[in-house]
Scaffold this active site. Structure first.
Site, PDB file in Angstrom:
ATOM      1  CG  ASP A 123      -2.146   7.641   2.306  1.00  0.00           C
ATOM      2  OD1 ASP A 123      -1.336   8.137   3.096  1.00  0.00           O
ATOM      3  OD2 ASP A 123      -3.352   7.912   2.295  1.00  0.00           O
ATOM      4  CG  ASP A 174      -1.695   1.184   1.446  1.00  0.00           C
ATOM      5  OD1 ASP A 174      -2.420   1.546   0.512  1.00  0.00           O
ATOM      6  OD2 ASP A 174      -1.619   1.794   2.524  1.00  0.00           O
TER       7      ASP A 174
HETATM    8  P1  B16 Z   1      -7.329   9.826  -4.082  1.00  0.00           P
HETATM    9  P2  B16 Z   1      -3.842   4.070  -0.194  1.00  0.00           P
HETATM   10  C1  B16 Z   1      -5.820   5.860  -0.314  1.00  0.00           C
HETATM   11  O1  B16 Z   1      -4.498   5.508  -0.596  1.00  0.00           O
HETATM   12  C2  B16 Z   1      -5.804   6.805   0.879  1.00  0.00           C
HETATM   13  O2  B16 Z   1      -5.402   6.103   2.050  1.00  0.00           O
HETATM   14  C3  B16 Z   1      -7.168   7.390   1.132  1.00  0.00           C
HETATM   15  O3  B16 Z   1      -7.097   8.321   2.191  1.00  0.00           O
HETATM   16  C4  B16 Z   1      -7.665   8.086  -0.142  1.00  0.00           C
HETATM   17  O4  B16 Z   1      -8.977   8.592   0.043  1.00  0.00           O
HETATM   18  C5  B16 Z   1      -7.641   7.080  -1.301  1.00  0.00           C
HETATM   19  O5  B16 Z   1      -6.330   6.553  -1.458  1.00  0.00           O
HETATM   20  C6  B16 Z   1      -8.066   7.737  -2.606  1.00  0.00           C
HETATM   21  O6  B16 Z   1      -7.111   8.723  -2.942  1.00  0.00           O
HETATM   22  O7  B16 Z   1      -8.379  10.766  -3.585  1.00  0.00           O
HETATM   23  O8  B16 Z   1      -5.953  10.456  -4.209  1.00  0.00           O
HETATM   24  O9  B16 Z   1      -7.744   9.099  -5.346  1.00  0.00           O
HETATM   25  O10 B16 Z   1      -3.809   4.006   1.299  1.00  0.00           O
HETATM   26  O11 B16 Z   1      -4.747   3.015  -0.823  1.00  0.00           O
HETATM   27  O12 B16 Z   1      -2.466   4.145  -0.817  1.00  0.00           O
HETATM   28 MG    MG Z   2      -2.915   3.179   3.255  1.00  0.00          MG
END
Ligand code: B16
Ligand code: MG
Length: 224
Positions: free
Chosen positions: A14, A12
């Site tokens: 984030d 993952d």
């Molecule tokens: P976006 P991950 C996720 O990333 C984030 O943890 C989450 O907070 C976010 O809403 C989601 O991606 C969508 O991101 O708005 O930039 O498309 O943890 O799966 O790497």
């Molecule tokens: Mg994450």
């Protein structure tokens, strides 16, 4: 319980390799403040690893917004987020991340990043790790977001591996659930209350080595 024939790691992004979670939070906070919706860090915990639309739904609850307003709010939050990640560099990699990526590559373990974010490619490029990975699954890759296993299954397929040959490294409960549902090994990053369902739970990646992880997985199998 899958067998121990690990050939690939699916990270993952984030909350595991970098802390863009903080920027997601700040962007949602700004949007919520503008809309006059009560929101804080504690409420933000429920958004960890959750898709953009599902996150907004959790924030607005049963407030009656039209689809047009929802689309506008998602776009506005994203524009705040994109501004915030503008200056990300390799310095924003979390401790231990780059060392583990290098060790895995040396050991010929395949590496994918599977992030629900539509901004993942930009973030990876800014972090300078695009050349260290074999595949990227992002917010454009599948329809069903975590906790559905689809994104990780897509990543395993891209790596040409069976799910049982893959380890998923996740900081969100939804991501751990997705990994287990997909028949993969799971390493949870964070507190037991959040990622305790994973096979191995670690506070972060600092000092974590592939050698040590292999030992722990084998031990896990022999004691299960
Ligand atoms: P976006 P991950 C996720 O990333 C984030 O943890 C989450 O907070 C976010 O809403 C989601 O991606 C969508 O991101 O708005 O930039 O498309 O943890 O799966 O790497
Ligand atoms: Mg994450």
């Amino acid at each position: 319980m899958p067998n121990v024939d690990i050939r690939g790691f699916i990270f993952d992004l984030d909350g595991v390799l970098t802390d863009t979670a903080e920027y997601h939070y700040l962007a949602w906070q700004k949007l919520a403040d503008e809309a006059g919706i009560p929101f804080n860090r504690e409420k933000n915990e429920a958004l960890r690893g959750v898709s953009r639309r599902a996150s907004l739904m959790l924030i607005i609850g049963d407030r009656p917004y039209s689809e047009d307003q929802i689309q506008e709010m998602m776009a506005r939050k994203n524009s705040y987020y994109v501004q915030m990640i503008e200056n990300i560099t390799a310095k924003d990699l979390l401790p231990g991340a780059i060392a583990l990526l290098h060790e895995l590559r040396q050991a010929k373990i395949k590496i994918a990043i599977a992030s629900g974010s539509k901004n993942a490619r930009t973030v990876i490029t800014k972090l300078g790790i695009a050349d260290l990975i074999d595949s990227l699954a992002d917010g454009y890759s599948v329809q069903k977001a975590k906790p559905a296993p689809d994104l990780f299954l897509y990543a395993a397929h891209q790596l040409d591996l069976n799910p049982s040959q893959c380890v998923v490294v996740e900081d969100a409960a939804a991501g751990v659930e997705a990994a287990l549902d997909g028949g993969m090994w799971a390493i949870g990053i964070g507190p037991v209350e959040r990622v305790g369902k994973a096979h191995i739970v670690l506070p972060n990646l600092a000092g974590v080595t592939w050698k040590d992880l292999q030992f722990r997985f084998i031990h896990k199998l022999s004691t299960s």
